[in-house]
Write a protein that holds these residues in place. Structure first.
Motif, PDB file in Angstrom:
ATOM      1  N   VAL A   1      -6.508  13.937 -19.844  1.00 28.94           N
ATOM      2  CA  VAL A   1      -7.120  12.608 -19.862  1.00 28.94           C
ATOM      3  C   VAL A   1      -6.195  11.591 -19.199  1.00 28.94           C
ATOM      4  N   LYS A   2      -4.903  11.668 -19.483  1.00 33.15           N
ATOM      5  CA  LYS A   2      -3.939  10.750 -18.880  1.00 33.15           C
ATOM      6  C   LYS A   2      -3.915  10.902 -17.365  1.00 33.15           C
ATOM      7  N   LEU A   3      -3.980  12.144 -16.890  1.00 35.25           N
ATOM      8  CA  LEU A   3      -3.997  12.385 -15.449  1.00 35.25           C
ATOM      9  C   LEU A   3      -5.248  11.808 -14.802  1.00 35.25           C
ATOM     10  N   LEU A   4      -6.403  12.005 -15.439  1.00 32.90           N
ATOM     11  CA  LEU A   4      -7.656  11.505 -14.879  1.00 32.90           C
ATOM     12  C   LEU A   4      -7.683   9.978 -14.870  1.00 32.90           C
ATOM     13  N   VAL A   5      -7.213   9.352 -15.962  1.00 34.82           N
ATOM     14  CA  VAL A   5      -7.203   7.890 -16.026  1.00 34.82           C
ATOM     15  C   VAL A   5      -6.265   7.313 -14.984  1.00 34.82           C
ATOM     16  N   THR A   6      -5.083   7.926 -14.829  1.00 31.52           N
ATOM     17  CA  THR A   6      -4.120   7.451 -13.832  1.00 31.52           C
ATOM     18  C   THR A   6      -4.685   7.568 -12.427  1.00 31.52           C
ATOM     19  N   THR A   7      -5.308   8.709 -12.123  1.00 25.37           N
ATOM     20  CA  THR A   7      -5.892   8.927 -10.800  1.00 25.37           C
ATOM     21  C   THR A   7      -7.022   7.932 -10.537  1.00 25.37           C
ATOM     22  N   ALA A   8      -7.881   7.709 -11.529  1.00 22.56           N
ATOM     23  CA  ALA A   8      -8.986   6.773 -11.358  1.00 22.56           C
ATOM     24  C   ALA A   8      -8.478   5.352 -11.134  1.00 22.56           C
TER      25      ALA A   8
ATOM     26  N   GLY B   1      -6.896   5.163  -7.664  1.00 17.65           N
ATOM     27  CA  GLY B   1      -7.949   5.280  -6.656  1.00 17.65           C
ATOM     28  C   GLY B   1      -8.785   4.025  -6.534  1.00 17.65           C
ATOM     29  N   LEU B   2      -9.108   3.387  -7.665  1.00 19.56           N
ATOM     30  CA  LEU B   2      -9.907   2.171  -7.644  1.00 19.56           C
ATOM     31  C   LEU B   2      -9.167   1.035  -6.941  1.00 19.56           C
ATOM     32  N   VAL B   3      -7.900   0.855  -7.274  1.00 16.78           N
ATOM     33  CA  VAL B   3      -7.124  -0.215  -6.644  1.00 16.78           C
ATOM     34  C   VAL B   3      -6.970   0.054  -5.150  1.00 16.78           C
ATOM     35  N   TRP B   4      -6.728   1.300  -4.772  1.00 20.91           N
ATOM     36  CA  TRP B   4      -6.601   1.627  -3.361  1.00 20.91           C
ATOM     37  C   TRP B   4      -7.894   1.330  -2.621  1.00 20.91           C
ATOM     38  N   HIS B   5      -9.026   1.735  -3.180  1.00 25.18           N
ATOM     39  CA  HIS B   5     -10.319   1.565  -2.511  1.00 25.18           C
ATOM     40  C   HIS B   5     -10.699   0.099  -2.378  1.00 25.18           C
TER      41      HIS B   5
ATOM     42  N   VAL C   1     -15.137  -4.936   8.598  1.00 27.87           N
ATOM     43  CA  VAL C   1     -15.252  -4.265   7.306  1.00 27.87           C
ATOM     44  C   VAL C   1     -15.736  -5.281   6.277  1.00 27.87           C
ATOM     45  N   SER C   2     -16.264  -4.771   5.190  1.00 27.67           N
ATOM     46  CA  SER C   2     -16.639  -5.655   4.086  1.00 27.67           C
ATOM     47  C   SER C   2     -15.378  -6.251   3.483  1.00 27.67           C
ATOM     48  N   ALA C   3     -15.377  -7.549   3.297  1.00 27.41           N
ATOM     49  CA  ALA C   3     -14.189  -8.231   2.778  1.00 27.41           C
ATOM     50  C   ALA C   3     -14.003  -7.902   1.304  1.00 27.41           C
ATOM     51  N   PRO C   4     -12.769  -7.575   0.881  1.00 24.05           N
ATOM     52  CA  PRO C   4     -12.507  -7.368  -0.547  1.00 24.05           C
ATOM     53  C   PRO C   4     -12.849  -8.621  -1.346  1.00 24.05           C
ATOM     54  N   SER C   5     -13.320  -8.429  -2.561  1.00 19.54           N
ATOM     55  CA  SER C   5     -13.749  -9.569  -3.372  1.00 19.54           C
ATOM     56  C   SER C   5     -12.610 -10.539  -3.658  1.00 19.54           C
ATOM     57  N   ALA C   6     -11.362 -10.037  -3.708  1.00 19.19           N
ATOM     58  CA  ALA C   6     -10.225 -10.911  -3.999  1.00 19.19           C
ATOM     59  C   ALA C   6      -9.896 -11.841  -2.837  1.00 19.19           C
ATOM     60  N   VAL C   7     -10.435 -11.566  -1.639  1.00 18.60           N
ATOM     61  CA  VAL C   7     -10.133 -12.367  -0.452  1.00 18.60           C
ATOM     62  C   VAL C   7     -11.082 -13.554  -0.335  1.00 18.60           C
ATOM     63  N   VAL C   8     -12.253 -13.460  -0.935  1.00 16.58           N
ATOM     64  CA  VAL C   8     -13.321 -14.441  -0.729  1.00 16.58           C
ATOM     65  C   VAL C   8     -13.413 -15.377  -1.931  1.00 16.58           C
TER      66      VAL C   8
ATOM     67  N   SER D   1       0.834  -1.213   0.000  1.00 16.11           N
ATOM     68  CA  SER D   1       0.000   0.000   0.000  1.00 16.11           C
ATOM     69  C   SER D   1       0.861   1.252   0.000  1.00 16.11           C
ATOM     70  N   ALA D   2       1.966   1.233   0.758  1.00 13.25           N
ATOM     71  CA  ALA D   2       2.884   2.371   0.733  1.00 13.25           C
ATOM     72  C   ALA D   2       3.522   2.521  -0.650  1.00 13.25           C
ATOM     73  N   GLY D   3       3.910   1.390  -1.244  1.00  9.99           N
ATOM     74  CA  GLY D   3       4.474   1.439  -2.584  1.00  9.99           C
ATOM     75  C   GLY D   3       3.486   1.953  -3.607  1.00  9.99           C
ATOM     76  N   TRP D   4       2.215   1.608  -3.448  1.00  6.90           N
ATOM     77  CA  TRP D   4       1.187   2.074  -4.371  1.00  6.90           C
ATOM     78  C   TRP D   4       1.041   3.593  -4.311  1.00  6.90           C
ATOM     79  N   VAL D   5       1.085   4.158  -3.113  1.00  6.29           N
ATOM     80  CA  VAL D   5       0.987   5.609  -2.956  1.00  6.29           C
ATOM     81  C   VAL D   5       2.222   6.281  -3.561  1.00  6.29           C
TER      82      VAL D   5
END
Length: 339
Positions: free
Chosen positions: A203-210, A213-217, A232-239, A176-180
């Motif tokens: 557009v590149k900035l918006l796509v990169t941010t999205a 942000g999606l992976v972080w969330h 918390v709700s379990a991430p879908s990749a965990v179940v 998570s730190a590496g992702w930031v």
């Protein structure tokens, strides 16, 4: 009696509803109707083991604790009363029960036809009706993790300070730190390019941010929230792919912190549907609340993890569904016949 049962049986065929309470009432209606049409004159009585055998996916009462699996009697009555408005005016079907003596205190349940009387002199003697619910937590290992995490969540749980716990949680922290850092470097790289700002750069900035942000969330944020929220709700990749939505819970046992994969459910006292934990947004600021699958934005309940209790927090109810009215309404009924 048979006409009332046929009406409810047809309503279940049209709309079976969700949750154990609806399944049990549907079974009682169908079985009672079948036996009455076959010539049986006595009330058709059921015990909890009958409900497990007929309604549980495994259907083996010897492997399932029926006392824990079967919903409370008031939740069964709620599932039945949600359908009785379809019956002829002046009569209703009610769920009656009696607890026997001896080992286990086995309870028996049956359906009875009652007449709605206008006399409410005994309203003060009616039992108090509330809109509280009791949550159930799945047993250890009942909720299956994804295949790639079964080495870590053995039997659905792991001790935080164990070798596996330290390795996985440390990996989540570093990733998570590496992702930031990666996101910050990507933005910083765009700024150092010294190229004129164009629509392509925006557009590149918006796509990169999205994307970041999606992976972080979806991947990293739930693990950080788990420290503060405890559930918390379990991430879908965990179940596991075949599992229904579930939760990650951090709890303390024997002086140690553990993480487990669980699912909290309850029975709706308003309609008998299944209540599951979902996000409180947008109508509530609480992170997780109980929402009835039959009416997720109206039959809403709080969630107390410590006591596994909740109470109604949804919008104002119609007068016919408020607790005080329920007491008077129940007092208006008089037993007409057991069959």
């Amino acid at each position: 009696m048979q006409d009332a049962l046929r009406t409810l049986h047809q309503s279940f065929l049209t709309d079976p509803g969700s949750g154990k309470a609806n399944s049990i009432i549907r079974h009682m209606v169908a079985e009672t109707l079948r036996r009455l049409e076959g010539g049986q004159a006595e009330p058709v009585q059921f015990v909890r083991d009958n409900f497990v055998a007929a309604c549980h996916p495994d259907g083996n009462p010897q492997l399932i604790d029926a006392n824990k699996w079967v919903p409370r009697t008031k939740d069964l009555r709620a599932a039945l009363s949600a359908r009785t408005h379809l019956l002829t005016h002046g009569y209703t079907l009610v769920l009656r029960d009696v607890t026997g003596g001896g080992k286990g205190n086995i309870s028996q349940f049956w359906l009875a036809l009652e007449e709605r009387a206008l006399d409410i002199d005994d309203a003060d003697e009616a039992p108090t009706s509330t809109l509280d619910i009791t949550y159930r937590r799945t047993e250890k290992g009942e909720v299956k993790p994804a295949h790639w995490l079964r080495w870590w969540l053995k039997n659905g749980e792991v001790r935080n300070r164990s070798g596996k716990g330290k390795f996985f949680l440390g990996s989540i922290l570093l990733l998570s730190a590496g992702w930031v850092v990666m996101y910050a470097l990507s933005i910083f790289g765009m700024w150092l390019s010294n190229e004129p700002l164009t629509l392509g750069h925006v557009v590149k900035l918006l796509v990169t941010t999205a994307m970041f942000g999606l992976v972080w969330h979806e991947v990293y944020r739930p693990w950080w929230q788990l420290l503060d929220h405890r559930v918390v709700s379990a991430p879908s990749a965990v179940v596991a792919f075949a599992e229904d939505p579930c939760q990650l819970e951090m709890y303390r046992h024997a002086g140690e912190k553990w993480i487990r994969l669980v699912r909290f459910t309850a029975d709706c006292p308003l309609c008998g549907g299944s209540v599951e934990l979902m996000s409180g947004k947008p109508d509530h600021r609480i992170p997780l609340i109980g929402r009835c699958l039959e009416s997720p934005h109206y039959h809403v309940f709080s969630f107390d993890r410590s006591h596994l209790l909740g109470t109604y927090i949804g919008p104002p109810l119609p007068a016919t569904l408020s607790p005080n009215t329920d007491e008077i309404y129940a007092a208006k009924h008089r037993i007409r016949a057991d069959i």
